[in-house]
Write a protein that holds these residues in place. Structure first.
Motif, PDB file in Angstrom:
ATOM      1  N   GLY A 282       0.830  -1.206   0.000  1.00 50.50           N
ATOM      2  CA  GLY A 282       0.000   0.000   0.000  1.00 50.50           C
ATOM      3  C   GLY A 282       0.861   1.252   0.000  1.00 50.50           C
ATOM      4  N   MET A 283       0.303   2.309  -0.600  1.00 51.81           N
ATOM      5  CA  MET A 283       1.053   3.568  -0.686  1.00 51.81           C
ATOM      6  C   MET A 283       0.426   4.590   0.257  1.00 51.81           C
ATOM      7  N   GLY A 284       1.256   5.279   1.008  1.00 51.62           N
ATOM      8  CA  GLY A 284       0.708   6.304   1.900  1.00 51.62           C
ATOM      9  C   GLY A 284       1.801   7.057   2.618  1.00 51.62           C
ATOM     10  N   TYR A 285       1.466   8.259   3.060  1.00 49.32           N
ATOM     11  CA  TYR A 285       2.383   9.022   3.905  1.00 49.32           C
ATOM     12  C   TYR A 285       1.574   9.967   4.787  1.00 49.32           C
ATOM     13  N   ALA A 286       2.199  10.403   5.868  1.00 50.61           N
ATOM     14  CA  ALA A 286       1.550  11.326   6.805  1.00 50.61           C
ATOM     15  C   ALA A 286       2.279  12.654   6.737  1.00 50.61           C
ATOM     16  N   LEU A 287       1.595  13.665   6.234  1.00 52.50           N
ATOM     17  CA  LEU A 287       2.216  15.003   6.168  1.00 52.50           C
ATOM     18  C   LEU A 287       1.741  15.780   7.403  1.00 52.50           C
ATOM     19  N   GLN A 288       2.683  16.214   8.219  1.00 49.23           N
ATOM     20  CA  GLN A 288       2.338  16.944   9.444  1.00 49.23           C
ATOM     21  C   GLN A 288       2.498  18.430   9.185  1.00 49.23           C
ATOM     22  N   PHE A 289       1.516  19.233   9.565  1.00 47.19           N
ATOM     23  CA  PHE A 289       1.704  20.680   9.414  1.00 47.19           C
ATOM     24  C   PHE A 289       1.190  21.448  10.614  1.00 47.19           C
ATOM     25  N   ARG A 290       1.994  22.451  11.000  1.00 44.24           N
ATOM     26  CA  ARG A 290       1.657  23.289  12.156  1.00 44.24           C
ATOM     27  C   ARG A 290       1.004  24.564  11.654  1.00 44.24           C
ATOM     28  N   LEU A 291      -0.078  24.956  12.329  1.00 37.63           N
ATOM     29  CA  LEU A 291      -0.892  26.082  11.856  1.00 37.63           C
ATOM     30  C   LEU A 291      -0.897  27.221  12.851  1.00 37.63           C
ATOM     31  N   SER A 292      -1.126  28.414  12.352  1.00 32.68           N
ATOM     32  CA  SER A 292      -1.383  29.521  13.273  1.00 32.68           C
ATOM     33  C   SER A 292      -2.480  30.407  12.670  1.00 32.68           C
ATOM     34  N   GLY A 293      -3.292  30.967  13.564  1.00 25.69           N
ATOM     35  CA  GLY A 293      -4.298  31.942  13.145  1.00 25.69           C
ATOM     36  C   GLY A 293      -5.577  31.356  12.566  1.00 25.69           C
ATOM     37  N   GLY A 294      -5.807  30.049  12.686  1.00 24.23           N
ATOM     38  CA  GLY A 294      -7.044  29.453  12.176  1.00 24.23           C
ATOM     39  C   GLY A 294      -8.118  29.413  13.258  1.00 24.23           C
ATOM     40  N   ASP A 295      -9.323  28.931  12.879  1.00 20.41           N
ATOM     41  CA  ASP A 295     -10.386  28.875  13.893  1.00 20.41           C
ATOM     42  C   ASP A 295     -11.035  27.486  13.964  1.00 20.41           C
ATOM     43  N   LEU A 296     -10.283  26.450  13.527  1.00 21.46           N
ATOM     44  CA  LEU A 296     -10.908  25.120  13.439  1.00 21.46           C
ATOM     45  C   LEU A 296     -11.304  24.590  14.820  1.00 21.46           C
ATOM     46  N   LYS A 297     -10.403  24.744  15.797  1.00 16.91           N
ATOM     47  CA  LYS A 297     -10.714  24.193  17.121  1.00 16.91           C
ATOM     48  C   LYS A 297     -11.872  24.978  17.758  1.00 16.91           C
ATOM     49  N   GLU A 298     -11.845  26.283  17.635  1.00 14.34           N
ATOM     50  CA  GLU A 298     -12.918  27.102  18.230  1.00 14.34           C
ATOM     51  C   GLU A 298     -14.267  26.709  17.618  1.00 14.34           C
ATOM     52  N   ARG A 299     -14.261  26.460  16.314  1.00 12.05           N
ATOM     53  CA  ARG A 299     -15.540  26.196  15.648  1.00 12.05           C
ATOM     54  C   ARG A 299     -16.021  24.762  15.811  1.00 12.05           C
ATOM     55  N   PHE A 300     -15.068  23.817  15.772  1.00  8.04           N
ATOM     56  CA  PHE A 300     -15.512  22.410  15.715  1.00  8.04           C
ATOM     57  C   PHE A 300     -15.174  21.619  16.970  1.00  8.04           C
ATOM     58  N   GLY A 301     -14.621  22.286  17.983  1.00 12.90           N
ATOM     59  CA  GLY A 301     -14.328  21.613  19.250  1.00 12.90           C
ATOM     60  C   GLY A 301     -13.076  20.763  19.151  1.00 12.90           C
ATOM     61  N   ASP A 302     -12.935  19.830  20.113  1.00 14.26           N
ATOM     62  CA  ASP A 302     -11.713  19.028  20.195  1.00 14.26           C
ATOM     63  C   ASP A 302     -11.830  17.811  19.269  1.00 14.26           C
ATOM     64  N   PHE A 303     -11.996  18.065  17.968  1.00 11.44           N
ATOM     65  CA  PHE A 303     -12.208  16.941  17.036  1.00 11.44           C
ATOM     66  C   PHE A 303     -10.885  16.211  16.757  1.00 11.44           C
ATOM     67  N   SER A 304     -10.994  14.930  16.413  1.00 17.77           N
ATOM     68  CA  SER A 304      -9.785  14.128  16.172  1.00 17.77           C
ATOM     69  C   SER A 304      -9.504  13.932  14.685  1.00 17.77           C
ATOM     70  N   LEU A 305     -10.535  14.047  13.865  1.00  9.37           N
ATOM     71  CA  LEU A 305     -10.399  13.608  12.472  1.00  9.37           C
ATOM     72  C   LEU A 305     -11.461  14.305  11.622  1.00  9.37           C
ATOM     73  N   VAL A 306     -11.072  14.699  10.402  1.00  8.49           N
ATOM     74  CA  VAL A 306     -12.074  15.138   9.419  1.00  8.49           C
ATOM     75  C   VAL A 306     -11.934  14.220   8.224  1.00  8.49           C
TER      76      VAL A 306
END
Ligand code: FAD
Length: 454
Positions: A282-306
């Motif tokens: 199988g083919m796959g990779y995990a790209l990790q990225f650090r964010l600043s200034g977004g509102d995902l947590k405020e809007r969607f709570g402590d979600f684990s996955l989209v």
């Protein structure tokens, strides 16, 4: 090039190789581990630099289930695991609307509702487990059943991410048989290693570190009447060197065996070559990225996955952590992972962010990417893929064939050789390392019993 003599060689220092070494160490059998990279852990690799106090996994992400050996491995060396409610805190996206996992069942939710939800988590999985021959791909199976759009997307995405492959490639009967054989329900309760997988392998290998040679790229494995001779290049200039042993445990990844970059002399038995050819990588990779200034947590709570989009699911590894840095893991699989592995760093990130914005409501703010990090397993010459899976028409028996010893000299371990349903995992790879070490030990003991006195 006469070569150094050892009792047993272990080829590869990933989970299977370190488990085999640990077992031989305990049994008092002298061994040497040969590893091409300058680090241990193979397809488990942690990034400690991207986010403060949050080790991020570039290879193996989670520990699956409560009972698997990885917990014991971690706790014995002073490491800790934390529960990671990946399914319980998942958000499913349909037409850019996000919905929490159980609420998908609400009638009228676009594309979902009770029927689709029930199909996705119950009816289709049950039908997959009961599918009669002839085998077909998951995509063909879903076409035959004509489920609701929501039910189909649910099953397609779950399988694509579990097997790191596209629904057109994944078989139905082989994976169903593996699921039946698996010890613990797959993927429901997941955990993360707080200190990261790399630290786990460093600590487990500490008692026998002097027996591990890194930077040794194996080029050939030759059997002779005396045992086995392994030829390798070492160091930057790849000066050739050789090792002779009574037996060897081969833990090289399936992708490396498929590529043929390590020569077996004589060639492996035809049935084993067929197994290498038929089991898929199988083919796959995990790209990790650090964010600043977004509102995902405020809007969607402590979600684990989209999830709900195309070839990528987006995990939030910092879930349940106090004041964590905002980081996302984009786990991309299948043909698209192979394609994107060849893009430039910038284009790959751009494609990933475009996919993320497609699954989020249009007024959600992702923020800016401060840094990102990735290891491209499909391009890695010592992996050539993420992990193995059974494509259409391939039975778990091929894994048993791959695991069979050759002439009491070559023994085989590694995730692809796990035939009882735990392939493609760290704990499965550990189990195969233990198994192969015991096979070698039994074979050496039998040899001593039959050896002429004097
Ligand atoms: C992106 C990704 C996500 C994953 N997620 C999970 C997860 O969430 N949970 C989970 O349990 N598992 C997960 N896995 C799978 C897990 O990482 C593997 O199943 C496991 O680590 C495989 O261990 P192994 O010992 O069989 O192989 P490897 O770890 O690949 O070890 C083989 C070793 O052989 C070495 N080698 C290769 N070629 C040569 C050569 N020519 N000479 C010398 N040495 C060589 C390699 O460098 C490597 O160290 C994931 C894997 C990937 C890539």
């Amino acid at each position: 090039m006469s070569g150094k003599h050892v009792e047993v060689l272990i080829l590869g220092a990933g989970a299977a190789g370190i488990a085999a070494a640990e077992r031989l160490h305990r049994l008092g059998v002298p061994f040497t581990v040969l590893e091409a990279r300058d680090r241990l852990g193979g397809r488990a690799l942690t990034d400690y630099a991207l986010a403060p106090d949050l080790p991020l996994e570039l290879g193996a992400q989670m520990v699956h289930g409560r009972r698997v050996v990885t917990h014991r491995w971690a706790h014995e060396v002073g490491l800790t695991t934390r529960s990671w409610p990946v399914s319980q805190r998942a958000l499913f996206s349909m037409n850019r609307r996000l919905c929490r996992f159980p609420w998908l069942a609400i009638p009228g939710y676009p594309g979902f509702g009770f029927r689709a939800f029930y199909e996705g988590i119950h009816t289709l999985p049950r039908q997959l487990r009961a599918a009669a021959p002839p085998d077909r791909s998951l995509a063909e199976f879903l076409q035959e059943r004509a489920p609701t759009l929501g039910g189909r997307r649910f099953v397609e995405l779950l399988h694509a991410h579990v097997y790191a492959a596209d629904p057109e490639e994944i078989g139905v009967r082989g994976p169903a048989e593996e699921e039946r054989r698996a010890g613990e329900e797959f993927g429901y309760r997941n955990y993360r290693l707080n200190e990261g997988y790399s630290e786990l392998f460093r600590r487990r290998a500490a008692p026998f570190l002097d027996r591990i040679k890194t930077g040794v790229r194996i080029t050939s494995i030759r059997q002779s009447s005396q045992g086995v001779r392994v030829e390798a290049g070492t160091g930057a200039g790849n000066a050739a060197t050789a090792f002779n042993a009574r037996a060897a445990i081969v833990t090289l990844p399936l992708g490396v065996l498929k590529e043929g970059s390590v020569v077996f002399d004589p060639a492996l038995p035809p049935a084993k070559q067929t197994a290498i050819h038929r089991i898929a990588s199988g083919m796959g990779y995990a790209l990790q990225f650090r964010l600043s200034g977004g509102d995902l947590k405020e809007r969607f709570g402590d979600f684990s996955l989209v999830w709900g989009g195309g070839s990528t699911t987006f995990h939030r590894p910092a879930v349940r952590q106090h004041a964590p840095p905002e980081v996302m893991t984009a786990f991309t699989v299948g043909r698209e992972a192979k394609r994107r592995a060849t893009l430039s760093r910038e284009d790959r990130l751009e494609a990933t962010l475009a996919e993320l914005s497609e699954v989020l409501p249009s007024n959600a703010r992702i923020g800016t990417v401060v840094r990102h990090s990735v290891h491209l397993w499909p391009e890695d010459p010592f992996a050539r893929g993420a992990y193995s899976f059974l494509p259409t028409g391939v039975d778990p028996i091929e894994r048993e064939t791959l695991a069979q010893p050759v002439d009491g000299v070559l023994f085989f371990a590694g995730e692809a050789t796990h035939w009882s349903g735990e392939s493609a995992t760290v704990h499965g790879a550990i189990a195969t390392g233990y198994r192969a070490a015991e096979e070698v030990w039994g074979s050496l003991a039998a040899g001593r019993r039959t050896a002429p006195a004097g």
